[in-house]
Design an enzyme around this catalytic site. Sequence first.
Site, PDB file in Angstrom:
ATOM      1  N   SER A   1      32.998  43.100  45.522  1.00 16.23           N
ATOM      2  CA  SER A   1      31.692  43.178  44.854  1.00 16.23           C
ATOM      3  C   SER A   1      30.681  43.915  45.733  1.00 16.23           C
ATOM      4  CB  SER A   1      31.173  41.772  44.553  1.00 16.23           C
ATOM      5  OG  SER A   1      32.168  41.029  43.899  1.00 16.23           O
TER       6      SER A   1
HETATM    7  C1  SAM Z   1      35.297  40.564  41.571  1.00 21.26           C
HETATM    8  S1  SAM Z   1      36.884  40.074  42.121  1.00 21.26           S
HETATM    9  C2  SAM Z   1      36.514  38.965  43.462  1.00 21.26           C
HETATM   10  C3  SAM Z   1      35.926  39.569  44.697  1.00 21.26           C
HETATM   11  C4  SAM Z   1      36.130  38.721  45.932  1.00 21.26           C
HETATM   12  N1  SAM Z   1      35.375  37.504  45.934  1.00 21.26           N
HETATM   13  C5  SAM Z   1      35.913  39.489  47.203  1.00 21.26           C
HETATM   14  O1  SAM Z   1      35.195  39.035  48.100  1.00 21.26           O
HETATM   15  O2  SAM Z   1      36.537  40.559  47.362  1.00 21.26           O
HETATM   16  C6  SAM Z   1      37.446  38.896  40.897  1.00 21.26           C
HETATM   17  C7  SAM Z   1      38.764  38.266  41.252  1.00 21.26           C
HETATM   18  O3  SAM Z   1      38.997  37.177  40.358  1.00 21.26           O
HETATM   19  C8  SAM Z   1      40.397  37.048  40.252  1.00 21.26           C
HETATM   20  N2  SAM Z   1      40.721  36.204  39.104  1.00 21.26           N
HETATM   21  C9  SAM Z   1      40.705  36.528  37.792  1.00 21.26           C
HETATM   22  N3  SAM Z   1      41.092  35.480  37.051  1.00 21.26           N
HETATM   23  C10 SAM Z   1      41.356  34.467  37.905  1.00 21.26           C
HETATM   24  C11 SAM Z   1      41.806  33.138  37.744  1.00 21.26           C
HETATM   25  N4  SAM Z   1      42.055  32.651  36.536  1.00 21.26           N
HETATM   26  N5  SAM Z   1      41.960  32.374  38.833  1.00 21.26           N
HETATM   27  C12 SAM Z   1      41.730  32.878  40.073  1.00 21.26           C
HETATM   28  N6  SAM Z   1      41.306  34.138  40.286  1.00 21.26           N
HETATM   29  C13 SAM Z   1      41.122  34.922  39.229  1.00 21.26           C
HETATM   30  C14 SAM Z   1      40.873  38.482  40.129  1.00 21.26           C
HETATM   31  O4  SAM Z   1      42.249  38.597  40.422  1.00 21.26           O
HETATM   32  C15 SAM Z   1      39.958  39.190  41.112  1.00 21.26           C
HETATM   33  O5  SAM Z   1      40.582  39.345  42.358  1.00 21.26           O
END
Ligand code: SAM
Length: 380
Positions: free
Chosen positions: A84
Amino acid sequence: MSTNSAATPGTAWDAPFRAVDRASFIPARAWANDDSGRLRPIDRDTDPETWSNVVASDLPIVTQIDDGATPWPEVRGQVSSSASQPSVVRTMLEALDVRDGQRVLEVGTGTGYNAALLAERLGSANVTTVDVDPALVADARASLTRVGYRPTVACADGLNGFPARAPYDRLICTASINVAGIPPAWLEQVAPGGIILTPWGTDYHNGVLVRLTVHNGHSASGSVVGDAAFMRLRAQRYPFGQAADMGEIIEASTEARESSTTITPTEVAFGDGSFAVGMRIPDVQKSIAYDDPDTFELLVYHVDSRSIATVNVSPEATAHGVYPVREIGPRSLWSEVTAAHDWWASLNRPARTRFGLTVDGGQHYVWLDVDDRRFQWKSP
Ligand SMILES: C[S@@+](CC[C@H](N)C(=O)[O-])C[C@H]1O[C@@H](n2cnc3c(N)ncnc32)[C@H](O)[C@@H]1O
């Protein structure tokens, strides 16, 4: 994402942001938007200058497309993970309002950068982070270990929280949650008095940042504290390309109902009006296609019923205050948008930060100013 967070700007995060180097968490090959907003591959090996500039800037960096099925450097499909924008990361961490010694669950590990900041601030032993994608989890764990952090990193569906390490004082989700989709497990695993901070939104307006205080294992409430346009949690996301398909269907239709509107489309396309309309018609989606800043088409659609409406904004239409509308399908979506807009206007156009959310026994209620549970949605 733009932010207008109610979080107190704190200095407690200054040191973690100085200590944790974002570059340690960004893959050598990723994607970022160029000046024109188009997603482009970036490569640390062949063009280290561009890569370093992007990593040092306040930009999101895409690290995965189509759950890994789209190989770098191709650019097609749905973004499924990103690092992000740093200013957004900071705003969310400040809004999380952590205290020394508190235990945090992060849903959405992604690159591990946010988990590293939490580990630097609270100690690795107090941080648990889960991501649904095994490849991302492996990379994040390796990056975290390389720079000396050892939070619990697990491959798990965040919809279930992570019961093995509960209870938590704080839960931060870095993907967005549907209007009636706050997982019951989160209420069970965050201790009473604890905080859940998550991007949240309707199909129409995705989205805002809500900060809920947990009352007990089945209820929590709180307010909209800012904006947060995040990708949806995997189970709640839409198939890629729906907006383009819907746009083509209505464009090709010879049976569209034609009318006009005097509602200013920008009012229901962006900001507070868009948020409010979404509260009234949460299952309707919207998309905007620009020709230039003054010329765009607002497309609203409901996939299951194949109901679609378009409104065209042009300098001529804006000069007259009358905009052409086309609709197809069983639902008159522009009438629904108009009714929702008129409701919001009748309340004197409240800002989105005056709204709040209560979750109780699986029901989701949205309210304005006071927690009177005025509008209700059933969980899917
Ligand atoms: C915007 S990214 C997160 C960025 C992260 N916090 C960072 O510091 O790089 C959103 C993440 O949510 C994960 N995600 C989506 N659905 C999910 C779920 N049901 N449970 C856990 N993670 C999930 C995706 O795989 C993705 O890596």
